[in-house]
Design a protein around this motif. Structure first.
Motif, PDB file in Angstrom:
ATOM      1  N   GLY A   1      58.386 -21.698  35.486  1.00 26.79           N
ATOM      2  CA  GLY A   1      57.815 -22.182  36.075  1.00 26.79           C
ATOM      3  C   GLY A   1      56.420 -22.291  35.658  1.00 26.79           C
ATOM      4  O   GLY A   1      55.575 -22.919  36.353  1.00 26.79           O
ATOM      5  N   ASP A   2      55.474 -21.984  34.925  1.00 31.50           N
ATOM      6  CA  ASP A   2      54.467 -22.618  34.058  1.00 31.50           C
ATOM      7  C   ASP A   2      54.654 -23.976  34.158  1.00 31.50           C
ATOM      8  O   ASP A   2      55.329 -24.750  34.030  1.00 31.50           O
ATOM      9  N   LYS A   3      54.011 -25.157  34.538  1.00 34.32           N
ATOM     10  CA  LYS A   3      53.487 -26.295  34.819  1.00 34.32           C
ATOM     11  C   LYS A   3      53.586 -26.627  33.278  1.00 34.32           C
ATOM     12  O   LYS A   3      54.046 -27.768  32.827  1.00 34.32           O
ATOM     13  N   GLU A   4      52.161 -25.721  32.477  1.00 31.14           N
ATOM     14  CA  GLU A   4      52.425 -26.341  31.144  1.00 31.14           C
ATOM     15  C   GLU A   4      53.431 -25.226  30.555  1.00 31.14           C
ATOM     16  O   GLU A   4      52.446 -23.772  30.152  1.00 31.14           O
ATOM     17  N   VAL A   5      53.931 -26.170  29.235  1.00 28.46           N
ATOM     18  CA  VAL A   5      54.449 -24.498  28.457  1.00 28.46           C
ATOM     19  C   VAL A   5      53.992 -25.158  26.825  1.00 28.46           C
ATOM     20  O   VAL A   5      53.820 -26.262  26.754  1.00 28.46           O
ATOM     21  N   THR A   6      54.549 -24.505  25.893  1.00 33.57           N
ATOM     22  CA  THR A   6      53.996 -25.008  24.445  1.00 33.57           C
ATOM     23  C   THR A   6      55.362 -26.151  23.815  1.00 33.57           C
ATOM     24  O   THR A   6      56.403 -26.363  24.464  1.00 33.57           O
TER      25      THR A   6
END
Length: 772
Positions: free
Chosen positions: A254-259
């Motif tokens: 659910g994180d907007k920004e991922v690796t």
């Protein structure tokens, strides 16, 4: 009067005495001797003689392996050209050299138990391997030199020609010449959280370099990993004084920004960095929830052309529903998407290796797909991107693509379920033509086959066994499977003398009453069919593997047999939603990770109890570790009338707090609406009010795989629900408990003896880890 007045009291005393005697008769006596017997079987694998392990081909004509008997380990080398087998080293000389080199002190390396890792042959014909967390190189006369230790921050990735290695320093990629030690910095713009070749999947984070060397060793394919916007994970150790903070990047569902990764190719001699002309790619793999998951490290979904001028790779979408086969011109950085695959659930490329191949010599690609509900190989045209034809068809899966020979147009692969009438989990080796036709079975024995193919594809070492039959290891021809020579034949005489009894394979029906499930049962060595035994389910729900964990011979299956020795029937059942069967079987509960195979576990245990009167289903327990820790807690909360005791280790009880690529692969995108989400049902803490039986939560406080906060969420909810439960937080322990593994096992045994069997364990039995 006196006699008359005391008669009722005497009668009552006799009744109480009789009841007490009856209760004592029903309460099992679990003695020190029972624990000693369980202890003896816990680490019993060394009691199996001549079960070959660690087979490694050094070149096309030499392989090394470890043999073992009552005198210890022997590191042997076979020359297939002459048929001669001999020790690779003088073991005494090697042990002495390593003890001097590593200054092992009061814990010396022993000649009969060297403990060497995988061995590779270097360019100057020396042998490189890991020992005691240190990489060393030794010549045939046991003259050794240290390369680096695990504690060193710069482990290397060996080049194809074995003359150099790539490593990460200060977020940049470097190379080191092995002969001279000369170091060269290849990149200069790497910074913290935006470094080259860095290894961080959140749940796994190391100092190694993720690279793929070109065949000519002049280029390296790698990436610049962008974690600048990725969320952090925090842990603190336990010590006197100020605790030490551990912090690293750990994206969550659910994180907007991922690796993300930016793919690059680096020319080693000129240090030129060519950034591929494409948007940043997802930190994803076709094989697992990391970009580097194969047994030998490296970068699974990247493969070079033989001439080192082009690079093929597969990009995977964030939720694993799409995979794109792409080719890059390494001189210009131009990228072409050749073909793609879309699935409704999640795409994966087999088990063990990324089972696709790049064949620029014939302008073709071998591709793995489960589009027919079975894992098969397909041949694609690289010019048009069109499917030419299926290489394999029918029921059963290709599990691992081992080698493709474009000259003979032959492919070798391991597969399951392709031979009618044998256990569908038994892996066998096959070869097939790229042009189609019926594959040829090279390992016909109805067993599970572990194979190691020679580099030239002419021979393979085959160790075959079953859950109950120890392994036979052969050298075989890869052309037709004929036996060239016998390498070893395992002997379990010493294992049997220790009290080992074979487990019992079984089948039961799944929740639907139709699908066949396969499992293994463990009974006490002194089993008495006239008694009634409580039953304990050992669970790992998958979805990437199952509870049984393979069908080859093992002296121990976790501690299933040891637990059985204390008066239990122990079962492991591979339920629906686990791999190795059809795609629809594996996807049975995709998007509903709350399932955890539990309906199948309950159905299977009920069928076994109906079949065997010595199973007491009123005393059912369950335990597991990691995903099994999640599932065992879910079991006692979702089936509170069925499961009376659960022991849950290191569980990912709410996948919203576990790394992004796990749940997003199997649960899908986290979608929130009106304060609710599609992830709510899988959170164990939401069911805390259902607890009726005995639950033990166990977690290491420095677990950098599954954060300990996930067990604390369950504990918090149980406290709020006013529930009694037990908890064991292990200071400074990681996801596995290391040297405290035996202590946790003993506590687990005690818990089931007390709460499921109603017995009393011997006080603080001193279960110890095996000594080197």
């Amino acid at each position: 009067m006196h006699l008359t007045s005391t008669a009722p009291r005497l009668f009552g005393a006799l009744v109480l005495a009789a009841l007490s005697a009856g209760l004592c008769a029903q309460t099992p006596t679990v003695t020190y001797a029972d624990y000693a017997r369980a202890d003896k079987l816990l680490f019993a694998q060394p009691l199996v003689d001549h079960a070959v392990t660690r087979v490694t081909w050094l070149d096309a004509t030499h392989f090394v392996y470890t043999d073992h008997d009552a005198t210890g380990d022997r590191l042997l080398q076979t020359d297939v050209a002459t048929g001669r087998t001999a020790p690779l080293f003088d073991a005494q000389a090697l042990a002495a050299a390593l003890n001097t080199l590593l200054a092992t002190g009061d814990k010396p390396i022993k000649a009969e138990k060297l403990g060497l890792g995988k061995i590779a042959l270097t360019a100057d014909r020396r042998y490189r391997f890991a020992v005691r967390d240190t990489q060393v190189v030794c010549d045939a006369n046991a003259r050794c030199a240290k390369v680096y230790a695990k504690a060193d921050p710069e482990p290397g990735a060996l080049s194809t020609d074995k003359r150099s290695e790539a490593f990460v320093r200060d977020w940049n990629l470097w190379v080191r010449e092995l002969a001279t030690g000369k170091e060269t910095q290849l990149t200069t713009d790497g910074v913290e959280d935006y470094g080259y070749a860095t290894d961080n999947a959140g749940w796994k984070h190391t100092d190694k370099a993720i690279v793929e060397w070109s065949p000519d060793s002049n280029r390296i394919a790698t990436f610049q990993q962008d974690q600048r916007k990725t969320g952090q994970m925090y842990l603190v150790n336990t010590q006197v004084g100020h605790p030490k903070l551990e912090s690293w990047k750990y994206p969550l569902p659910g994180d907007k920004e991922v690796t993300m990764i930016e793919r690059v190719v680096i020319e080693v001699p000129t240090r030129k960095v060519t950034r591929l002309k494409m948007a940043p790619d997802q930190h994803r793999s076709t094989l697992c929830d990391d970009i580097s998951c194969g047994p030998d490290g490296g970068w699974d979904d990247v493969k070079w052309a033989p001439d080192s001028k082009a690079l093929a790779f597969v990009s995977t979408s964030r939720f694993h529903k799409d995979a794109w086969f792409r080719i890059a011109d390494v001189a210009t950085g131009q990228v072409r998407t050749v073909f793609s695959e879309h699935v409704k659930t999640q795409y994966e490329s087999g088990n063990g290796t990324a089972s696709w191949a790049y064949l620029p010599q014939t302008n073709e690609a071998v591709w793995f797909s489960e589009r027919s509900d079975w894992g098969q190989l397909y041949l694609y045209d690289l010019t048009t991107g069109q499917l030419k034809h299926a290489i394999t068809t029918g029921e059963g899966n290709v599990t691992e693509l081992l080698k493709v020979d474009p000259v003979s147009r032959t492919v070798w692969f391991r597969g399951v379920g392709r031979t009618p009438g044998i256990n569908p989990y038994y892996q066998q080796l096959w070869k097939a033509s790229l042009d189609g036709g019926a594959p040829i079975l090279l390992t016909p024995e109805p067993s599970d086959h572990t194979v190691s193919l020679s580099p030239d594809g002419k021979l393979f070492v085959d160790a075959y066994s079953t859950t109950t039959v120890p392994p036979v290891t052969l050298l075989r021809s890869a052309a037709d499977g004929t036996e060239v020579s016998e390498v070893a034949r395992a002997d379990i005489t010493r294992l049997k003398a220790a009290g080992w009894v074979p487990p019992v394979p079984f089948t039961v029906k799944a929740r639907d009453g139709r699908t066949e499930l396969y499992g293994v049962m463990f009974k006490p060595s002194n089993f008495d069919p006239s008694k009634k035994y409580p039953i304990v389910n050992y669970i790992y729900p998958g979805p990437q593997t199952g509870s049984v964990r393979g069908r080859s011979f093992l002296a121990t299956h976790v501690d299933n047999q040891s637990l059985a020795e204390l008066g239990f029937i122990v079962v492991a059942i591979d339920g629906m939603g686990t791999p190795w069967r059809s795609k629809s079987f594996h996807d049975a509960w995709y998007g509903d990770m709350a399932d955890n195979t539990l309906p199948d576990q309950v159905a299977g245990m009920k069928e076994l109890a109906a079949r065997h009167p010595w199973i007491d289903l009123s005393r059912a327990g369950i335990w597991g570790h990691s995903g099994g820790g999640n599932a065992s807690t879910a079991a006692i909360l979702r089936y509170p009338e069925f499961f009376k005791v659960a022991w849950s280790e290191s569980g990912n009880h709410d996948n919203r707090g576990y790394e992004d690529d796990w749940a997003e692969r199997y649960q899908g995108e986290l979608i929130e609406k009106d304060g609710k989400s599609n992830y709510d049902s899988q959170a164990n803490q939401s069911l805390a009010g259902n607890l009726k039986g005995h639950l033990m939560l166990v977690h290491g406080t420095l677990d950098d795989n599954v954060p300990p906060y996930l067990s604390l969420l369950v504990a918090e909810a149980l406290i709020k629900a006013n529930k009694d439960f037990d908890m064991l937080m292990i200071p400074n322990a990681r996801h596995g408990y290391g040297s405290l593994t035996a202590y946790v096992a003993r506590r687990r045994w005690d818990y089931f003896v007390r709460h499921l069997a109603g017995g009393t364990p011997p006080a603080q039995y001193d279960l110890k880890m095996p000594q080197d």
